[in-house]
Motif scaffolding. Structure first.
Motif, PDB file in Angstrom:
ATOM      1  N   ALA A  17      20.256 -13.561  -5.736  1.00 16.90           N
ATOM      2  CA  ALA A  17      20.186 -12.325  -4.961  1.00 16.90           C
ATOM      3  C   ALA A  17      21.336 -12.241  -3.970  1.00 16.90           C
ATOM      4  CB  ALA A  17      18.838 -12.251  -4.236  1.00 16.90           C
ATOM      5  N   LYS A  18      21.646 -13.385  -3.332  1.00 24.46           N
ATOM      6  CA  LYS A  18      22.738 -13.407  -2.351  1.00 24.46           C
ATOM      7  C   LYS A  18      24.079 -13.144  -3.035  1.00 24.46           C
ATOM      8  CE  LYS A  18      24.753 -16.274   1.287  1.00 24.46           C
ATOM      9  NZ  LYS A  18      24.676 -17.578   2.013  1.00 24.46           N
ATOM     10  N   ALA A  19      24.257 -13.720  -4.198  1.00 20.81           N
ATOM     11  CA  ALA A  19      25.528 -13.563  -4.918  1.00 20.81           C
ATOM     12  C   ALA A  19      25.759 -12.121  -5.355  1.00 20.81           C
ATOM     13  CB  ALA A  19      25.560 -14.500  -6.126  1.00 20.81           C
ATOM     14  N   THR A  20      24.684 -11.437  -5.691  1.00 20.39           N
ATOM     15  CA  THR A  20      24.804 -10.049  -6.163  1.00 20.39           C
ATOM     16  C   THR A  20      24.617  -9.032  -5.047  1.00 20.39           C
ATOM     17  OG1 THR A  20      22.448 -10.039  -6.749  1.00 20.39           O
ATOM     18  CG2 THR A  20      24.024 -10.666  -8.479  1.00 20.39           C
ATOM     19  N   GLY A  21      24.388  -9.507  -3.818  1.00 20.25           N
ATOM     20  CA  GLY A  21      24.201  -8.586  -2.695  1.00 20.25           C
ATOM     21  C   GLY A  21      22.858  -7.880  -2.719  1.00 20.25           C
TER      22      GLY A  21
END
Length: 410
Positions: A17-21
């Motif tokens: 989730a963090k990587a894809t914003g």
């Protein structure tokens, strides 16, 4: 922990989730996506169970039924609106369980609406809250329809069988504003709380009436008798018009006890603020007197000292005297239980909190719906209206057994 996602799985989801914003919460957040994934997968599993074979399995050929595409629909959840894909079968016999046909909300949304409503939030407030926090569009009409599910529950509650004997019955009321023929008027919702032989308090019923009177109270007491109540030892109430006579008519052996707190309050209406403290001390000598004779002396002293300045306060005590004094024949351990409706005033306080936000109700049914949900919430969260124990009950029960021989059943 058994049944929980592993730490590694959660870390992987959060990292992705963090990587894809992708935010964690919100309409397009991780929790919403997980909800959609779980629902979609569960629906596919339900379809496989319905058909008897997995998607693409050869045993499905010639089985007489098969998958027939998907239907997209949006359902409201506590994570926000979720668009799911519901599988269809050619025969049209598939009935999903996790998201039933025509359902637009998961059950926890309905439960939340009932919970918020029972705590006094208006339909307008609930509508705004669900939209702001969960992105759920719930109209006031929808909220009203959801809360209407308790209508049948109320009917069952109002007609359920009761115990044969209640050692103590408390009756008190709260004022509610209800629209009647286009005019908003003040009515009273009367609540009856019965203490059973185990000392547990139970809400026996609630009745809404414009004005109290002998005919109304006869109906209430007859209702209790028809539902199985054979005997009441002591009825504690606030000198409500017609109620003492109705009690003695329906339950002739019942002792009627006026609530001392209400006598004090009614007397204080005639007293200026600066004089309340000394008058309260004088009245305390009356209701804490060890005997009837001592109470009469204290009443006479109260009248002699304060009667000239506050004759109205003296009249309150004189008018309530016959129904006030029965508890003076009882030992101290029983007096504290029966002489005041404080046992149910804590419940009334909670009900007043949730009804005052309404301004007024469109009809009696709407008022009863909120009061019942409030009682149910008190019962669930605090035990206040169903099953709360009575402090010092064992000693009081032994006293009641001696004072009313043969009338208690166990």
């Amino acid at each position: 922990m058994t049944g929980a996602l592993s730490t590694a799985t959660i870390d992987a989801l959060l990292a992705d989730a963090k990587a894809t914003g992708t935010p964690v919460d919100g309409a397009n957040g991780l929790l919403n996506q997980m909800t959609k994934a779980v629902l979609d997968r569960t629906l596919q599993v339900e379809m496989s169970d319905h058909l008897g074979y997995e998607h693409g399995a050869p045993e499905g050929r010639g089985s007489g039924n098969s998958r027939n595409g998907l239907t997209r629909k949006t359902v409201s959840t506590l994570s926000g609106p979720v668009q799911i894909e519901v599988p269809r079968d050619r025969n049209g016999t598939f009935e999903p369980t996790i998201v039933p046909k025509r359902a637009r909300r998961l059950g926890n949304i309905d439960d939340m609406i009932l919970s918020l409503y029972s705590r006094g939030m208006t339909t307008r407030d609930i509508e705004a809250h669900l939209l702001e926090i969960y992105g759920v569009n719930a109209s006031r009409e929808l909220i009203s329809n959801i809360t209407d599910v308790v209508v049948d529950e109320i009917k069952l509650w109002q007609s359920r069988p009761l115990d044969e004997v209640y050692p103590i019955l408390y009756i008190d009321g709260i004022r509610v504003r209800i629209k009647d023929n286009g005019v908003v008027t003040t009515k009273v919702a009367y609540l009856a709380i019965g203490v059973d032989v185990d000392g547990r308090k139970h809400s026996l019923g609630c009745w809404i009436q414009d004005t109290e009177g002998a005919k109304f109270w006869a109906k209430v007491l007859t209702d209790l008798r028809n539902r199985g109540v054979r005997d009441i030892l002591i009825a504690c109430c606030d000198g409500l018009t017609g109620l003492p006579d109705a009690i003695r008519s329906i339950f002739p052996d019942t002792v009627v006890q006026t609530c001392v707190v209400h006598v004090i309050r009614n007397a204080m209406r005639f007293v200026s603020y600066k004089d309340r403290k000394p008058l309260a001390a004088s009245m305390r000598e009356i209701y804490t007197a060890p005997t009837l004779e001592a109470a009469e002396l204290a009443r006479d002293a109260f009248a002699k000292t304060h009667g000239k300045q506050y004759p109205g306060a003296v009249d309150v005590w004189n008018n309530a005297w016959n129904d006030f004094t029965p508890f003076l024949d009882y030992p101290a351990e029983l007096r504290k239980i029966v002489y005041t409706t404080n046992q149910i005033e804590s419940i009334n306080f909670q009900l007043r909190k949730i009804t005052k936000n309404r301004g007024h109700f469109p009809d009696k049914d709407a008022a009863m719906k909120l009061i019942y949900l409030g009682l149910r919430n008190i019962s669930t969260q605090r035990g206040g209206a169903s099953g709360t124990g009575t402090w010092g009950w064992k000693i009081a029960l032994n006293t009641l057994t001696q004072l009313f021989p043969g009338r208690l059943t166990f």
